[in-house]
Motif scaffolding. Structure first.
Motif, mmCIF file in Angstrom:
data_model
loop_
_atom_site.group_PDB
_atom_site.id
_atom_site.type_symbol
_atom_site.label_atom_id
_atom_site.label_comp_id
_atom_site.label_asym_id
_atom_site.label_seq_id
_atom_site.Cartn_x
_atom_site.Cartn_y
_atom_site.Cartn_z
ATOM 1 N N ALA A 1 0.833 -1.207 0.000
ATOM 2 C CA ALA A 1 0.000 0.000 0.000
ATOM 3 C C ALA A 1 0.863 1.250 0.000
ATOM 4 N N TYR A 2 1.944 1.204 0.797
ATOM 5 C CA TYR A 2 2.829 2.366 0.855
ATOM 6 C C TYR A 2 3.515 2.592 -0.484
ATOM 7 N N THR A 3 3.921 1.521 -1.142
ATOM 8 C CA THR A 3 4.568 1.654 -2.451
ATOM 9 C C THR A 3 3.591 2.232 -3.473
ATOM 10 N N ALA A 4 2.336 1.791 -3.420
ATOM 11 C CA ALA A 4 1.343 2.345 -4.341
ATOM 12 C C ALA A 4 1.171 3.837 -4.091
ATOM 13 N N TYR A 5 1.168 4.217 -2.806
ATOM 14 C CA TYR A 5 1.047 5.639 -2.470
ATOM 15 C C TYR A 5 2.239 6.417 -3.005
ATOM 16 N N GLN A 6 3.449 5.840 -2.843
ATOM 17 C CA GLN A 6 4.650 6.523 -3.344
ATOM 18 C C GLN A 6 4.606 6.654 -4.866
#
Lengths: 112, 126
Positions: free
Chosen positions: A17-22
């Motif tokens: 999820a964090y990678t998608a946000y980044q």
């Protein structure tokens, strides 16, 4: 083993999820500076691959283990029961007697 | 007992059991069979999900994305074979079931497409 798998799975999903946000932020900055979107930068790609790998490996351990399907592979001890079918008992507290510490010497051996 | 079409009459008479192998190696435990098959399908559906999210975040569009799907299924099958200790016939009736079980199944394909579309939209369009 399953608990560790669930933990790794959770961590992998959070990282995903964090990678998608980044990636969203990266694309947004590209759009603001009028640049072309060529592809994800290498660190983000590596982070994505690591997150997907963590999720896969975590899910492998989290679902449980395989059980052998052939009856010959799961050896069971033959149980001797009395032939008086009127008095057949399949579940009784005597099976638990051996677990009590002070009863361990007194319990009748191996009556199931 | 009526035989299914295509079953030779000798096999129909014995119910598909062979005489040369002991019974314990031919009879299957349905509870364990279901457990293994549930793990197999759950893992493959989850692998399709992850493949969809991967394809969406990377920004793949078009038919190339299904390459990601196939690679993810191959990876999942390899990992499951590793989990089975390299002896898939001990845990599945046939080892081809481990590899080909859900590759072109509706659930996995639609899961992949769903998460691919949603992730692509979330990351790049909104």
């Amino acid at each position: 083993m399953a608990a560790l798998g669930k933990l790794v799975l959770l961590a992998g999903l959070a990282l995903l999820a964090y990678t998608a946000y980044q990636a969203t932020i990266y694309r947004e900055t590209l759009r603001l500076t009028q640049q072309e979107f060529e592809g994800l930068p290498l660190p983000l790609l590596a982070q994505l691959v690591a997150a997907v790998a963590a999720c896969l490996l975590g899910s492998l351990a989290a679902w449980g283990s395989f059980q052998p399907i052939r009856i010959a592979d799961v050896p069971r001890v033959a149980v001797a029961r009395p032939h008086r079918t009127d008095f057949a008992v399949f579940n009784h507290r005597g099976t638990m007697l051996g677990a009590l510490p002070h009863m361990r010497q007194l319990s009748v051996p191996e009556i199931r | 007992m009526q035989a299914a079409p295509g079953v030779p009459p000798q096999a129909a008479a014995t119910g598909g059991l062979r005489k040369d192998l002991p019974l314990g190696e031919q009879l299957l435990n349905p509870k364990h069979l279901k457990n293994n098959f549930d793990i197999l399908t759950s893992t493959k559906i989850f692998a399709s999900l992850l493949a969809g999210v991967f394809a969406g975040v990377v920004g793949i569009t078009g038919y190339k994305g299904f390459l990601v799907y196939l690679v993810a299924h191959a990876l999942a099958s390899g990992l499951l074979a590793l989990k089975a200790g390299g002896q898939p016939q001990r845990y599945f009736p046939s080892s081809s079931q481990l590899v080909w079980s859900g590759v072109f199944s509706q659930t996995e394909l639609l899961t992949f497409i769903l998460f691919w579309t949603v992730t692509n939209n979330l990351v790049y369009l909104f």
